[in-house]
Enzyme design. Structure first.
Site, PDB file in Angstrom:
ATOM      1  N   ASP A  70      63.126 -39.247  -0.628  1.00 26.45           N
ATOM      2  CA  ASP A  70      62.148 -38.795   0.359  1.00 26.45           C
ATOM      3  C   ASP A  70      62.026 -37.280   0.444  1.00 26.45           C
ATOM      4  OD1 ASP A  70      63.753 -37.704   2.662  1.00 26.45           O
ATOM      5  OD2 ASP A  70      64.600 -39.710   2.640  1.00 26.45           O
ATOM      6  N   TYR A  71      60.952 -36.853   1.078  1.00 21.98           N
ATOM      7  CA  TYR A  71      60.555 -35.447   1.149  1.00 21.98           C
ATOM      8  C   TYR A  71      61.674 -34.540   1.640  1.00 21.98           C
ATOM      9  CZ  TYR A  71      57.609 -31.433   2.527  1.00 21.98           C
ATOM     10  OH  TYR A  71      57.056 -30.195   2.666  1.00 21.98           O
TER      11      TYR A  71
END
Length: 259
Positions: free
Chosen positions: A109-110
């Site tokens: 994820d980011y």
């Protein structure tokens, strides 16, 4: 009758590095793929990669391209995709234009960092992300507070996230640091890949993750890579990765969510 040399079209596309297996299926459904001049829209259709003229959006694909396998240290603040509709930087931006068409295996994820694999080998990517193969992924998480033995045992046995219990996990507790607020390092080894799983697991025991780093995928790890750096996997690493991807210890009938 289909020839013995014919292969499912989506497999040909993914093996040629056009897109992942699932993305290739979407290309077929959208009518963007032709075989010998005829549009193919039916999943499961086959073609001979050595003899047939296979095109995507009018461009003939090459089926003799050597596969590529990369290990990248994804920094925080990058999206694990080829393109982002919100215009955020993607992991592809870190590779440069000369790398050609390649796509990430799974997600990170980011706000997370660490090891990410990218490849043109659609068949291997599908195996690595399919829950049946239970390829181990190892994460280092800095969590708020100091989880006690009871909390860690809950993580090991499984906690409920999104309405389902997580599979058993290996969890090791590291040092607790008091500077700037009490935090503890946990190392978690998982064999399933649900969305933001480590973060949700730690939220479930009341110790949210402040920083998350993936350090291993199956047999692949590289502590020498710095954020934003990448390298080609060696032949030996690729062989070990394929062996891990084809192994399966999941009993028949057990279900799990795809990554």
């Amino acid at each position: 009758m289909a020839s013995a040399s014919e292969v499912r079209l989506q497999k040909i596309l993914s093996s040629a590095g056009v897109a992942s297996r699932r993305a290739s299926e979407q290309l077929i459904l959208e009518g963007r793929v032709t075989v010998n001049g005829s549009v193919v829209r039916e999943l499961g259709s086959k073609a001979d990669p050595a003899a047939d003229d296979i095109r995507v959006d009018g461009r003939r694909i090459r089926t003799d391209v050597a596969q590529r396998y990369l290990a990248l240290y994804k920094p925080r603040g990058y999206v694990t995709t080829r393109k982002d509709p919100e215009g955020r930087p993607t992991v592809i931006d870190l590779l440069g234009r000369d790398v050609g068409y390649i796509y990430p295996v799974g997600r990170l994820d980011y706000d997370s960092e660490g090891l990410l694999l990218l490849t043109t080998d659609g068949a291997l990517a599908e195996q690595l992300t399919h829950p049946r193969h239970e390829v181990e992924r190892v994460y280092e998480a800095m969590v708020a507070g100091a989880p006690d033995d009871v909390a860690l045992e809950k993580l090991r046995r499984g906690v409920f996230i999104d309405g389902r219990r997580t599979a058993p996990a290996e969890v090791r507790r590291g040092a607790t640091v008091k500077s700037g607020g009490l935090t503890t390092k946990l190392t978690l080894s998982l064999r399933e890949g649900r969305n933001r799983q480590v973060r949700k697991m730690c939220d479930a025991i009341g110790h949210p993750v402040g920083r998350l780093k993936r350090v291993a995928i199956g047999p692949i790890r590289d502590s020498r890579l710095k954020p934003g750096q990448w390298r080609e996997l060696t032949r030996e690493e690729v062989a070990k990765l394929k062996a891990a991807a084809t192994a399966s210890s999941r009993p028949p009938g057990r279900k799990s969510e795809r990554r």
